[in-house]
Design a protein around this motif. Structure first.
Motif, PDB file in Angstrom:
ATOM      1  N   UNK A  46      10.160 -10.772   0.083  1.00  0.00           N
ATOM      2  CA  UNK A  46       9.424 -10.319  -1.096  1.00  0.00           C
ATOM      3  C   UNK A  46       7.926 -10.537  -0.879  1.00  0.00           C
ATOM      4  N   UNK A  47       7.170  -9.622  -1.422  1.00  0.00           N
ATOM      5  CA  UNK A  47       5.712  -9.668  -1.402  1.00  0.00           C
ATOM      6  C   UNK A  47       5.279  -9.576  -2.864  1.00  0.00           C
ATOM      7  N   UNK A  48       5.468 -10.678  -3.620  1.00  0.00           N
ATOM      8  CA  UNK A  48       5.202 -10.626  -5.068  1.00  0.00           C
ATOM      9  C   UNK A  48       3.719 -10.629  -5.357  1.00  0.00           C
ATOM     10  N   UNK A  49       3.334 -10.436  -6.633  1.00  0.00           N
ATOM     11  CA  UNK A  49       1.905 -10.554  -6.983  1.00  0.00           C
ATOM     12  C   UNK A  49       1.373 -11.906  -6.546  1.00  0.00           C
ATOM     13  N   UNK A  50       0.131 -11.953  -6.124  1.00  0.00           N
ATOM     14  CA  UNK A  50      -0.475 -13.181  -5.614  1.00  0.00           C
ATOM     15  C   UNK A  50      -1.216 -13.963  -6.696  1.00  0.00           C
ATOM     16  N   UNK A  51      -0.970 -13.660  -7.960  1.00  0.00           N
ATOM     17  CA  UNK A  51      -1.717 -14.243  -9.068  1.00  0.00           C
ATOM     18  C   UNK A  51      -3.199 -13.918  -8.932  1.00  0.00           C
ATOM     19  N   UNK A  98      -3.470  -5.487  10.090  1.00  0.00           N
ATOM     20  CA  UNK A  98      -3.218  -5.057   8.714  1.00  0.00           C
ATOM     21  C   UNK A  98      -3.063  -3.541   8.679  1.00  0.00           C
ATOM     22  N   UNK A  99      -2.577  -3.044   7.548  1.00  0.00           N
ATOM     23  CA  UNK A  99      -2.249  -1.619   7.440  1.00  0.00           C
ATOM     24  C   UNK A  99      -3.486  -0.734   7.651  1.00  0.00           C
ATOM     25  N   UNK A 100      -4.664  -1.272   7.387  1.00  0.00           N
ATOM     26  CA  UNK A 100      -5.882  -0.478   7.557  1.00  0.00           C
ATOM     27  C   UNK A 100      -6.125  -0.035   8.982  1.00  0.00           C
ATOM     28  N   UNK A 101      -5.495  -0.726   9.935  1.00  0.00           N
ATOM     29  CA  UNK A 101      -5.655  -0.376  11.345  1.00  0.00           C
ATOM     30  C   UNK A 101      -4.490   0.453  11.874  1.00  0.00           C
ATOM     31  N   UNK A 102      -3.502   0.714  11.022  1.00  0.00           N
ATOM     32  CA  UNK A 102      -2.330   1.485  11.457  1.00  0.00           C
ATOM     33  C   UNK A 102      -2.356   2.806  10.694  1.00  0.00           C
ATOM     34  N   UNK A 103      -3.213   3.698  11.109  1.00  0.00           N
ATOM     35  CA  UNK A 103      -3.504   4.909  10.338  1.00  0.00           C
ATOM     36  C   UNK A 103      -2.271   5.780  10.114  1.00  0.00           C
ATOM     37  N   UNK A 104      -1.331   5.778  11.053  1.00  0.00           N
ATOM     38  CA  UNK A 104      -0.154   6.636  10.931  1.00  0.00           C
ATOM     39  C   UNK A 104       0.771   6.197   9.806  1.00  0.00           C
ATOM     40  N   UNK A 105       0.595   4.973   9.307  1.00  0.00           N
ATOM     41  CA  UNK A 105       1.490   4.452   8.264  1.00  0.00           C
ATOM     42  C   UNK A 105       0.862   4.472   6.876  1.00  0.00           C
ATOM     43  N   UNK A 106      -0.429   4.654   6.772  1.00  0.00           N
ATOM     44  CA  UNK A 106      -1.130   4.468   5.503  1.00  0.00           C
ATOM     45  C   UNK A 106      -0.623   5.446   4.435  1.00  0.00           C
ATOM     46  N   UNK A 107      -0.254   4.882   3.272  1.00  0.00           N
ATOM     47  CA  UNK A 107       0.228   5.682   2.147  1.00  0.00           C
ATOM     48  C   UNK A 107      -0.671   5.545   0.923  1.00  0.00           C
ATOM     49  N   UNK A 108      -1.853   4.947   1.084  1.00  0.00           N
ATOM     50  CA  UNK A 108      -2.770   4.701  -0.039  1.00  0.00           C
ATOM     51  C   UNK A 108      -2.104   3.883  -1.136  1.00  0.00           C
ATOM     52  N   UNK A 109      -1.321   2.881  -0.717  1.00  0.00           N
ATOM     53  CA  UNK A 109      -0.655   1.979  -1.652  1.00  0.00           C
ATOM     54  C   UNK A 109      -1.282   0.599  -1.467  1.00  0.00           C
ATOM     55  N   UNK A 110      -1.832   0.048  -2.534  1.00  0.00           N
ATOM     56  CA  UNK A 110      -2.708  -1.129  -2.447  1.00  0.00           C
ATOM     57  C   UNK A 110      -2.102  -2.288  -1.661  1.00  0.00           C
ATOM     58  N   UNK A 111      -0.831  -2.618  -1.918  1.00  0.00           N
ATOM     59  CA  UNK A 111      -0.231  -3.818  -1.319  1.00  0.00           C
ATOM     60  C   UNK A 111       0.586  -3.523  -0.065  1.00  0.00           C
ATOM     61  N   UNK A 112       0.425  -2.340   0.499  1.00  0.00           N
ATOM     62  CA  UNK A 112       1.250  -1.944   1.647  1.00  0.00           C
ATOM     63  C   UNK A 112       1.051  -2.878   2.834  1.00  0.00           C
ATOM     64  N   UNK A 142       7.488  -2.102  -3.589  1.00  0.00           N
ATOM     65  CA  UNK A 142       6.192  -1.456  -3.426  1.00  0.00           C
ATOM     66  C   UNK A 142       6.294  -0.117  -2.727  1.00  0.00           C
ATOM     67  N   UNK A 143       5.613   0.012  -1.596  1.00  0.00           N
ATOM     68  CA  UNK A 143       5.600   1.281  -0.866  1.00  0.00           C
ATOM     69  C   UNK A 143       6.833   1.474   0.002  1.00  0.00           C
ATOM     70  N   UNK A 144       7.738   0.477   0.026  1.00  0.00           N
ATOM     71  CA  UNK A 144       9.015   0.645   0.722  1.00  0.00           C
ATOM     72  C   UNK A 144       9.025   0.245   2.181  1.00  0.00           C
ATOM     73  N   UNK A 145       8.058  -0.553   2.626  1.00  0.00           N
ATOM     74  CA  UNK A 145       8.010  -0.917   4.041  1.00  0.00           C
ATOM     75  C   UNK A 145       9.268  -1.644   4.487  1.00  0.00           C
ATOM     76  N   UNK A 146       9.734  -2.631   3.718  1.00  0.00           N
ATOM     77  CA  UNK A 146      10.935  -3.377   4.094  1.00  0.00           C
ATOM     78  C   UNK A 146      12.132  -2.450   4.247  1.00  0.00           C
TER      79      UNK A 146
END
Length: 367
Positions: A108-113, A283-297, A323-327
């Motif tokens: 799980x990648x829950x909200x980080x408060x 981080x996802x910002x460096x993996x351009x082929x995966x980016x879905x413009x989802x904040x917590x991806x 979230x964006x369904x990565x798992x």
């Protein structure tokens, strides 16, 4: 660590073999030391769509794993579940419907408060779009944040308790957090899962732009790994990272012992066994082929490592903040069964499309 904490409530003394995290309102209806029951309603799931073979232009395509290639012990009548709803209600309903002890791996990648809300910000072409949260999402926001840190801790306590019930006896749970609440949740998980079942605090370290005048730039997350018991799935032998080029060129590496004796070690051609400090996954910002413009991806490489480490083909992997369904996407590519849910309808739509795209592209991952 085995700490006896004596809690006094009136004339009653309760002996506990762990350190407990207390917050305002935790024991409003119960005595300190008493196990707090979690309400478990049993709500029926309404099937909106069943996807057996994804639709593509011109007709149908075969499933990602044809039946004769399904992993061993993979039930032929199994259907993966993508559920839209509050994960507390989803998990309690799954327990009531016989799912207790069936899930092999939970990430799980829950909200980080951080005080984040459920507003969706995305782009359609060149136009920016902002979708306000629904009534259900607003209620969830209030339940999670309105009472400050106490509300957040209550929110997590209930959900982690349900996850423990769903976890198989040989199962693992990975909880992805950062500096905001990682220390609180660690103590909470010691209470729920047992201090003795804590395995690692994994540091996912990354880099990127950032300049802060009053503190060091924060460039790592923490992933807490607990197991249900002492007998659990762990496949570390094949999880490797490549040695530095200088060591590979030399063919050997060295270190100095306590008595100043120099040892030479032959390099394993497969690479070095992974430690608890992961700096090789961007981080996802460096993996351009995966980016879905989802904040917590999160990047697929991160989930691939976790899924390979703590599950086997055919096992059930769950993500209750999908979230964006990565798992779910990585589980699908690795031949695992999966269950995912999210309260955001936008997250469900993004995940659904992502999963169908996997089938259409036949994009598999190697073990």
């Amino acid at each position: 660590m085995n700490v006896d904490v004596m809690l006094k409530e009136g004339m009653k003394m309760v002996n506990k073999k762990y350190v407990e995290l207390l917050w305002a309102g935790k024991y409003d209806k119960y005595e300190k030391g008493e196990k707090i029951p979690i309400e478990k309603p049993n709500l029926p799931f309404q099937v909106v769509e069943t996807v057996n073979k994804p639709r593509i232009k011109g007709g149908f395509t075969a499933p990602l794993f044809p039946e004769d290639q399904w992993p061993k012990d993979y039930p032929k009548d199994w259907k993966n579940l993508l559920i839209w709803g509050d994960n507390k209600l989803v998990m309690s309903s799954l327990i009531k419907q016989g799912w207790a002890g069936r899930i092999n791996l939970i990430y799980i990648d829950p909200p980080f408060y951080t005080g984040a809300d459920f507003t969706v910000r995305t782009k359609l072409g060149d136009e920016s779009i902002e979708k306000e949260p629904s009534i259900i999402e607003r209620r969830a926001y209030n339940d999670t944040w309105s009472g400050g840190i106490a509300s957040y801790l209550k929110y997590m306590y209930e959900r982690l308790g349900l996850m423990r019930e769903l976890l198989a006896e040989n199962g693992s749970i990975y909880v992805h957090l950062d500096w905001h609440v990682g220390h609180y949740v660690k103590v909470m998980m010691d209470e729920i899962f047992g201090y003795e079942n804590f395995r690692n605090e994994i540091v996912w370290s990354y880099t990127g732009a950032g300049q802060t005048p009053k503190y060091f730039p924060r460039k790592h997350d923490n992933i807490l790994w607990y197991t249900k018991n002492n007998d659990y799935v762990f496949n570390i032998e094949n999880l490797r990272v490549q040695y530095k080029k200088s060591n590979i060129a030399a063919g050997k590496t060295s270190f100095t012992g306590r008595k100043s004796e120099k040892y030479l070690l032959e390099l394993d051609q497969r690479g070095k066994i992974i430690e608890d400090w992961w700096a090789d996954i961007a981080t996802i910002g460096y993996v351009h082929s995966e980016i879905l413009d989802f904040t917590t991806q999160k990047p697929e490489a991160l989930l691939k490592r976790i899924i390979l480490a703590s599950s086997n083909p055919g096992d059930i992997v769950a993500d209750f903040f999908c979230g964006s369904g990565t798992t779910l996407a990585v589980a699908e590519k690795l031949g695992r069964r999966w269950v995912g849910c999210d309260l955001s309808k936008f997250a469900i739509q993004v995940t659904r499309k992502r999963l169908l795209d996997i089938h259409n592209s036949k994009e598999l991952m190697e073990e």
